[in-house]
Design a protein around this motif. Structure first.
Motif, PDB file in Angstrom:
ATOM      1  N   GLU A 170       0.825  -1.204   0.000  1.00 59.49           N
ATOM      2  CA  GLU A 170       0.000   0.000   0.000  1.00 59.49           C
ATOM      3  C   GLU A 170       0.867   1.265   0.000  1.00 59.49           C
ATOM      4  O   GLU A 170       0.578   2.231  -0.703  1.00 59.49           O
ATOM      5  N   VAL A 171       1.930   1.235   0.796  1.00 60.08           N
ATOM      6  CA  VAL A 171       2.849   2.377   0.827  1.00 60.08           C
ATOM      7  C   VAL A 171       3.455   2.624  -0.548  1.00 60.08           C
ATOM      8  O   VAL A 171       3.544   3.762  -1.020  1.00 60.08           O
ATOM      9  N   ARG A 172       3.863   1.555  -1.198  1.00 55.11           N
ATOM     10  CA  ARG A 172       4.508   1.682  -2.514  1.00 55.11           C
ATOM     11  C   ARG A 172       3.534   2.219  -3.562  1.00 55.11           C
ATOM     12  O   ARG A 172       3.915   3.050  -4.400  1.00 55.11           O
ATOM     13  N   VAL A 173       2.305   1.763  -3.515  1.00 60.75           N
ATOM     14  CA  VAL A 173       1.291   2.283  -4.439  1.00 60.75           C
ATOM     15  C   VAL A 173       1.132   3.788  -4.245  1.00 60.75           C
ATOM     16  O   VAL A 173       1.052   4.556  -5.212  1.00 60.75           O
ATOM     17  N   LYS A 174       1.124   4.224  -2.995  1.00 61.48           N
ATOM     18  CA  LYS A 174       0.989   5.652  -2.704  1.00 61.48           C
ATOM     19  C   LYS A 174       2.189   6.423  -3.244  1.00 61.48           C
ATOM     20  O   LYS A 174       2.028   7.486  -3.846  1.00 61.48           O
ATOM     21  N   GLN A 175       3.396   5.889  -3.046  1.00 63.26           N
ATOM     22  CA  GLN A 175       4.604   6.550  -3.537  1.00 63.26           C
ATOM     23  C   GLN A 175       4.542   6.770  -5.044  1.00 63.26           C
ATOM     24  O   GLN A 175       4.780   7.876  -5.535  1.00 63.26           O
ATOM     25  N   SER A 203       1.946   6.558  -7.057  1.00 63.42           N
ATOM     26  CA  SER A 203       0.795   7.378  -7.446  1.00 63.42           C
ATOM     27  C   SER A 203       1.105   8.861  -7.297  1.00 63.42           C
ATOM     28  O   SER A 203       0.733   9.678  -8.162  1.00 63.42           O
ATOM     29  N   GLU A 204       1.792   9.207  -6.217  1.00 63.56           N
ATOM     30  CA  GLU A 204       2.149  10.610  -6.009  1.00 63.56           C
ATOM     31  C   GLU A 204       3.102  11.093  -7.097  1.00 63.56           C
ATOM     32  O   GLU A 204       2.973  12.217  -7.592  1.00 63.56           O
ATOM     33  N   PHE A 205       4.049  10.248  -7.476  1.00 60.93           N
ATOM     34  CA  PHE A 205       4.975  10.647  -8.540  1.00 60.93           C
ATOM     35  C   PHE A 205       4.238  10.825  -9.860  1.00 60.93           C
ATOM     36  O   PHE A 205       4.463  11.797 -10.583  1.00 60.93           O
ATOM     37  N   LEU A 206       3.354   9.882 -10.186  1.00 62.96           N
ATOM     38  CA  LEU A 206       2.609   9.973 -11.437  1.00 62.96           C
ATOM     39  C   LEU A 206       1.696  11.196 -11.466  1.00 62.96           C
ATOM     40  O   LEU A 206       1.341  11.698 -12.535  1.00 62.96           O
ATOM     41  N   SER A 207       1.310  11.662 -10.268  1.00 58.41           N
ATOM     42  CA  SER A 207       0.472  12.864 -10.169  1.00 58.41           C
ATOM     43  C   SER A 207       1.316  14.131 -10.103  1.00 58.41           C
ATOM     44  O   SER A 207       0.799  15.207  -9.797  1.00 58.41           O
ATOM     45  N   VAL A 211      11.172   9.391   2.547  1.00 56.02           N
ATOM     46  CA  VAL A 211      10.729   8.087   2.044  1.00 56.02           C
ATOM     47  C   VAL A 211      10.709   7.064   3.174  1.00 56.02           C
ATOM     48  O   VAL A 211       9.731   6.328   3.356  1.00 56.02           O
ATOM     49  N   LEU A 212      11.773   7.016   3.958  1.00 57.84           N
ATOM     50  CA  LEU A 212      11.827   6.061   5.079  1.00 57.84           C
ATOM     51  C   LEU A 212      10.775   6.392   6.123  1.00 57.84           C
ATOM     52  O   LEU A 212      10.152   5.491   6.702  1.00 57.84           O
ATOM     53  N   GLY A 213      10.568   7.671   6.381  1.00 60.26           N
ATOM     54  CA  GLY A 213       9.529   8.060   7.335  1.00 60.26           C
ATOM     55  C   GLY A 213       8.146   7.672   6.863  1.00 60.26           C
ATOM     56  O   GLY A 213       7.303   7.225   7.643  1.00 60.26           O
ATOM     57  N   GLY A 214       7.914   7.817   5.545  1.00 59.78           N
ATOM     58  CA  GLY A 214       6.625   7.422   4.991  1.00 59.78           C
ATOM     59  C   GLY A 214       6.408   5.928   5.047  1.00 59.78           C
ATOM     60  O   GLY A 214       5.296   5.444   5.298  1.00 59.78           O
ATOM     61  N   ILE A 215       7.484   5.174   4.829  1.00 57.22           N
ATOM     62  CA  ILE A 215       7.393   3.717   4.930  1.00 57.22           C
ATOM     63  C   ILE A 215       7.052   3.315   6.355  1.00 57.22           C
ATOM     64  O   ILE A 215       6.168   2.490   6.595  1.00 57.22           O
ATOM     65  N   GLU A 216       7.745   3.916   7.316  1.00 58.34           N
ATOM     66  CA  GLU A 216       7.482   3.573   8.706  1.00 58.34           C
ATOM     67  C   GLU A 216       6.056   3.939   9.114  1.00 58.34           C
ATOM     68  O   GLU A 216       5.388   3.191   9.833  1.00 58.34           O
ATOM     69  N   ALA A 217       5.583   5.072   8.633  1.00 57.49           N
ATOM     70  CA  ALA A 217       4.222   5.499   8.963  1.00 57.49           C
ATOM     71  C   ALA A 217       3.181   4.524   8.429  1.00 57.49           C
ATOM     72  O   ALA A 217       2.081   4.409   8.984  1.00 57.49           O
ATOM     73  N   GLY A 218       3.529   3.809   7.351  1.00 55.92           N
ATOM     74  CA  GLY A 218       2.585   2.872   6.761  1.00 55.92           C
ATOM     75  C   GLY A 218       2.702   1.453   7.271  1.00 55.92           C
ATOM     76  O   GLY A 218       1.942   0.578   6.848  1.00 55.92           O
ATOM     77  N   GLN A 219       3.662   1.214   8.158  1.00 59.47           N
ATOM     78  CA  GLN A 219       3.861  -0.139   8.663  1.00 59.47           C
ATOM     79  C   GLN A 219       2.688  -0.604   9.529  1.00 59.47           C
ATOM     80  O   GLN A 219       2.188   0.133  10.363  1.00 59.47           O
ATOM     81  N   SER A 220       2.294  -1.857   9.342  1.00 57.62           N
ATOM     82  CA  SER A 220       1.320  -2.462  10.252  1.00 57.62           C
ATOM     83  C   SER A 220       2.040  -3.308  11.288  1.00 57.62           C
ATOM     84  O   SER A 220       1.515  -3.585  12.366  1.00 57.62           O
ATOM     85  N   ASP A 221       3.261  -3.715  10.961  1.00 61.11           N
ATOM     86  CA  ASP A 221       4.096  -4.556  11.806  1.00 61.11           C
ATOM     87  C   ASP A 221       4.998  -3.651  12.638  1.00 61.11           C
ATOM     88  O   ASP A 221       5.587  -2.708  12.114  1.00 61.11           O
ATOM     89  N   ASP A 222       5.112  -3.925  13.937  1.00 59.85           N
ATOM     90  CA  ASP A 222       5.876  -3.015  14.793  1.00 59.85           C
ATOM     91  C   ASP A 222       7.383  -3.184  14.685  1.00 59.85           C
ATOM     92  O   ASP A 222       8.145  -2.442  15.300  1.00 59.85           O
ATOM     93  N   GLY A 223       7.832  -4.179  13.920  1.00 57.05           N
ATOM     94  CA  GLY A 223       9.262  -4.358  13.711  1.00 57.05           C
ATOM     95  C   GLY A 223      10.007  -4.954  14.878  1.00 57.05           C
ATOM     96  O   GLY A 223      11.232  -5.052  14.852  1.00 57.05           O
TER      97      GLY A 223
END
Length: 205
Positions: A127-132, A134-138, A181-193
């Protein structure tokens, strides 16, 4: 008690329809919509397969979105196309590394686990990657994000560096691109790592 069990059985969506819905889905939202009722009502013996199908659903959506970006470059800019393919490879490797630790946990610790954590981890990153993309394509810049705090997020560092290099080559400049980019990935994580051990409490259905 019997009436409650009957109600639960009735509430469970038809497995064939869930599978068909996941195969038809063309957005992350549609994948999650098809998966949600099954996740909430299916027994452990059934949800394992459905969660794997749901992950394949979101991965297919992600790949389709990445294709929107890369396929036009295949003829017009072969070098950029190769660069984009490598970027996506690094993203997939990072997911396997980050979410794959659940496989070892399952093997060592689980007898009655639902086995949904690993596929749901992958779904969140898709989902995070799709958002990334999509934002570039926009034609949008990389979204500002808080700096990542989890050490495990660093597994995505090679991807972040490669993605930002590709964006720069396409005229998208940002001084804090990798951090965002890393912050956005972390914000989208469902797994706490968190590190996994047999003492970790895992939600059972």
């Amino acid at each position: 008690m019997i009436s409650l069990l009957i109600a639960l059985v009735v509430a469970q969506p038809d497995p064939d329809e869930v599978s068909a819905s996941l195969k038809r889905a063309r957005t992350i939202e549609a994948c999650r919509l098809a998966y949600g009722p099954a996740k909430d009502t299916y027994p452990t013996s059934s949800i394992r397969g459905v969660s794997a199908e749901a992950e394949q659903c979101t991965k297919r959506v992600m790949n389709a979105k990445v294709d929107e970006l890369l396929l036009p470059l295949k003829k017009s800019n072969p070098e950029a196309f190769k660069q984009g393919m490598e970027v996506q490879r690094l993203f997939n490797v990072a997911i396997e590394s980050y979410c794959g630790r659940w496989s070892k946990y399952y093997e060592a610790c689980c007898v009655t686990c639902s086995y949904t954590e690993q596929p749901e981890c992958g779904m969140a990153f898709h989902e995070v990657r799709v958002k990334q993309v999509s934002e570039f394509l926009s034609k949008k810049l990389v979204s500002p994000a808080r700096p990542p705090k989890r050490k495990t997020t660093s597994v995505f560092q090679p991807f972040a560096a490669a993605w930002c290099a590709m964006l720069a080559g396409q005229g998208v400049l940002s001084l804090s691109c990798e951090a965002d980019v890393l912050g956005g990935i972390e914000a989208g994580q469902s797994d706490d790592g968190a590190a996994l051990s047999c003492t970790k409490r895992v939600r059972l259905p």
